[in-house]
Design a protein around this motif. Sequence first.
Motif, short mmCIF file in Angstrom:
data_model
loop_
_atom_site.label_atom_id
_atom_site.label_comp_id
_atom_site.label_asym_id
_atom_site.label_seq_id
_atom_site.Cartn_x
_atom_site.Cartn_y
_atom_site.Cartn_z
N ALA A 56 31.90 42.37 34.48
CA ALA A 56 30.56 42.98 34.02
C ALA A 56 29.46 42.88 35.10
O ALA A 56 28.61 43.53 35.46
N LEU A 57 30.01 41.92 36.10
CA LEU A 57 29.23 41.47 37.33
C LEU A 57 29.83 42.19 38.34
O LEU A 57 29.62 42.25 39.78
N GLY A 58 30.80 43.33 38.34
CA GLY A 58 31.42 43.89 39.42
C GLY A 58 32.68 43.47 40.18
O GLY A 58 32.75 43.60 41.39
N ILE A 59 33.00 42.28 39.67
CA ILE A 59 34.12 41.62 40.31
C ILE A 59 35.44 41.70 39.56
O ILE A 59 35.37 41.20 38.39
N THR A 60 36.08 42.24 40.29
CA THR A 60 37.67 42.31 39.37
C THR A 60 38.48 41.06 40.03
O THR A 60 38.82 40.57 40.98
N PRO A 61 38.80 40.04 39.03
CA PRO A 61 39.62 38.77 39.31
C PRO A 61 41.04 39.16 39.75
O PRO A 61 41.52 40.23 39.48
N VAL A 62 41.62 38.45 40.91
CA VAL A 62 42.75 38.64 41.37
C VAL A 62 43.61 38.24 40.43
O VAL A 62 44.87 38.52 40.57
N GLY A 63 43.52 37.11 39.30
CA GLY A 63 44.43 36.71 38.57
C GLY A 63 43.71 36.54 37.10
O GLY A 63 42.53 36.02 37.22
N ALA A 64 44.14 36.69 36.00
CA ALA A 64 43.52 36.47 34.85
C ALA A 64 44.52 36.15 33.69
O ALA A 64 45.64 36.62 33.77
#
Length: 305
Positions: A56-64
């Motif tokens: 939602a903040l425009g950040i794609t996590p590298v891992g989840a």
Amino acid sequence: MITRRLLVLAGLPLLLALSGPVMARDITHIMGVTSVPDAPLRVVALTNEATEDLLALGITPVGAVRSANADPWFDHVAAALSETILVGEELAPNLEVILSLEPDLILGNKKRHEAIYGQLSAIAPTVYVENVTGQWRNNFAFYAETVGQADAAAAALDAYEGRLEAIKAELGDRLAETVSLVRFIAGQNYAYNNDSFSGSILRDIGFARPAAQDKPGLAEPITLERIPELDADHLLHFSYETGDGGATKEAETWMASPLWQSLEAVQSGHVHAVSDTVWATAGGIMAANLALDDIEAIFGLAPTR
């Protein structure tokens, strides 16, 4: 210049490449104070809530971690996570996979991950929220502050508040109608109180709650003979299905009961099946907005987005 240091995780020596110095800020969190990069680029999210809040903040996590009961992601985040690496389960993150991603920030949760805080902190700056419940707005704002996106979070929360105000205005006197929540899980079902994620959505809107659920706390086990406690003008139910059909069987058994059939919501046709992902397991701002979509559809309101 790249430096390396030796870490020992779960008894295994591992090499971690560390980049040179970057600008950092001190973040105070439930586990202490941690210095984090001003603008982290490689973030690992260890809860469903943190994952969708980053998106939602425009950040794609590298891992989840895996989305609960998904393979591997919830439908509403799957496309955005197409290049994200799975790092295990929310209750059992894989430390070696996390290490291999060379993150510059890890977002976790004290209730879920307190025992591995030291190991995670040895990999990268690690910050925790305390819990994942009805405090999702505070958690969202905290994640945003941590990743340097406080303004984006404020705008997203303002938009959510704007939706609430529009929904309240259109509902008018119907806000006095009671809304009940029940979750079906194989072997044990739960009534959800005000401090659950789902309860917080109803509280934000301003709906009345049945007396048995109008109290602090997350949820309480409820047995078949206590079905009358669910009585309300509207009843929302959701099922946490683990693949064996157990939750579905629980729901079918309850709905065939004379006690269920005698509920006011059942007799008036105001029983609504909603997504467990949206109302219980996702837990972030994206799910909150999807829950408002459900309320608009259930109550025949004009869409606010």
